[in-house]
Design an enzyme around this catalytic site. Structure first.
Site, short mmCIF file in Angstrom:
data_model
loop_
_atom_site.label_atom_id
_atom_site.label_comp_id
_atom_site.label_asym_id
_atom_site.label_seq_id
_atom_site.Cartn_x
_atom_site.Cartn_y
_atom_site.Cartn_z
N GLU A 1 -9.00 0.10 -8.56
CA GLU A 1 -7.64 0.61 -8.59
C GLU A 1 -6.91 0.07 -9.81
O GLU A 1 -7.09 -1.07 -10.22
CB GLU A 1 -6.90 0.19 -7.32
CG GLU A 1 -5.54 0.82 -7.14
CD GLU A 1 -4.99 0.59 -5.73
OE1 GLU A 1 -5.72 0.93 -4.76
OE2 GLU A 1 -3.88 0.05 -5.59
N ASP B 1 -2.88 0.00 -11.07
CA ASP B 1 -1.58 0.21 -10.44
C ASP B 1 -0.39 0.12 -11.36
O ASP B 1 -0.27 -0.81 -12.16
CB ASP B 1 -1.32 -0.88 -9.38
CG ASP B 1 -2.14 -0.69 -8.13
OD1 ASP B 1 -2.53 0.44 -7.84
OD2 ASP B 1 -2.37 -1.70 -7.43
N GLU C 1 3.44 -0.06 -9.88
CA GLU C 1 4.30 -0.07 -8.71
C GLU C 1 5.71 -0.49 -9.15
O GLU C 1 5.87 -1.48 -9.86
CB GLU C 1 3.78 -1.03 -7.64
CG GLU C 1 2.45 -0.61 -7.05
CD GLU C 1 2.00 -1.51 -5.91
OE1 GLU C 1 1.56 -0.98 -4.88
OE2 GLU C 1 2.11 -2.75 -6.06
#
Length: 288
Positions: free
Chosen positions: A96, A98, A100
């Protein structure tokens, strides 16, 4: 006929995908009416209320690429909300990458939280304050992912580079195809000042907007267990494949240094208290 079909598929795999229609290129994964595709497919609004948030994923899977998204984040008091844009696959050993965006009380800057997971392990967080108001207009957030490095960009300004240090035992996401995901959800147990500031539900519904979802990437074919990244890297129709070997030039390194010196608020490589046993090996190699 089979040879002809395979040739067509190979041609498609070599072509970058410019995804600018959410009807065509994305699937709503949760939230029902809270995720609304608007403006003929060019805009997607994700909402969060006390019952549920919302999210979507790309219809295609990719193995390496450049992924761009324009976002306008939740305005006003968004404390406790998290808006995301990331690439990932599922499962215990997932990879993953990311972005955010942690909400805030009114008048406070957003926190951009970045992380990299490989084989199910993360703990590679870096956090930044944004140097503009991300709620008043759209800004572009980009992930460049190739076999040598991952580059995070904001309005084409690099804020982070995660290099491939497999040679010294650091796992790097390069063997599992990933989809593009985005979501808006409630995380007031940790997102805002460690969970001390809770979501003000009188402000709901909270809404974040997405547009100009573009991918210039290698589409993964599960049927053939291959993608164009495993073959010729320069035979695409528009030959726009610079991301496959992209690195920072001198100007980019200066801009990266500027961001990290002025706007970085957390770096796992500097957290000796959290990683008291030993910092991750790449922390000794990377200047950034």
């Amino acid at each position: 006929m089979l040879l002809q079909q395979l040739s067509v598929l190979a041609f498609l795999l070599l072509c970058p995908v410019w995804a600018d229609n959410f009807y065509q290129d994305a699937t709503v994964t949760f939230g029902d009416h809270r995720a609304q595709i608007q403006d003929g497919g060019r805009l997607l609004a994700l909402s969060l209320d006390k019952i549920s948030g919302s999210g979507f994923q790309s219809k295609n899977e990719y193995l390496f690429g450049r992924f761009d998204m324009q976002l306008k984040l939740v305005p006003g008091n968004s404390a406790g909300t998290v808006t995301t844009f990331y690439v990932s696959n599922k499962g215990a050993g997932h990879d993953e990458i990311d972005f955010e965006f942690l909400g805030n009380s009114s008048g406070q800057p957003y926190t951009v939280h970045t992380n990299v997971y490989s084989q199910g392990k993360g703990n590679k967080e870096q956090q930044f304050r944004l140097w503009f108001d991300p709620t008043s207009s759209f800004h572009t957030y980009s992930i460049i992912w190739n076999s040598q490095r991952i580059i995070f960009l904001v309005d084409n300004i690099p804020i982070r580079v995660f290099n491939n240090y497999e040679a010294i035992g650091v796992a790097f996401p390069k063997n599992q195809a990933m989809r593009v995901y985005a979501s808006l959800w409630n995380a007031d147990d940790w997102a805002t000042q460690g969970g001390r500031v809770k979501t003000d539900w009188s402000m709901a519904p909270f809404t974040a907007s997405y547009r100009n979802f573009n991918t210039n990437a290698c589409v993964w074919s599960a049927a053939l267990s291959t993608s164009s990244c495993g073959g010729s890297k320069t035979d695409s129709v528009n030959n726009d494949q610079a991301w496959q070997t992209q690195e920072l030039n001198g100007n980019d390194r200066n801009r990266l240094r500027w961001v990290q010196q002025k706007y970085m608020i957390y770096n796992y490589c500097a957290d000796a208290k959290r990683f008291s046993q030993c910092l991750s090996p790449e922390c000794k190699r990377s200047r950034f």
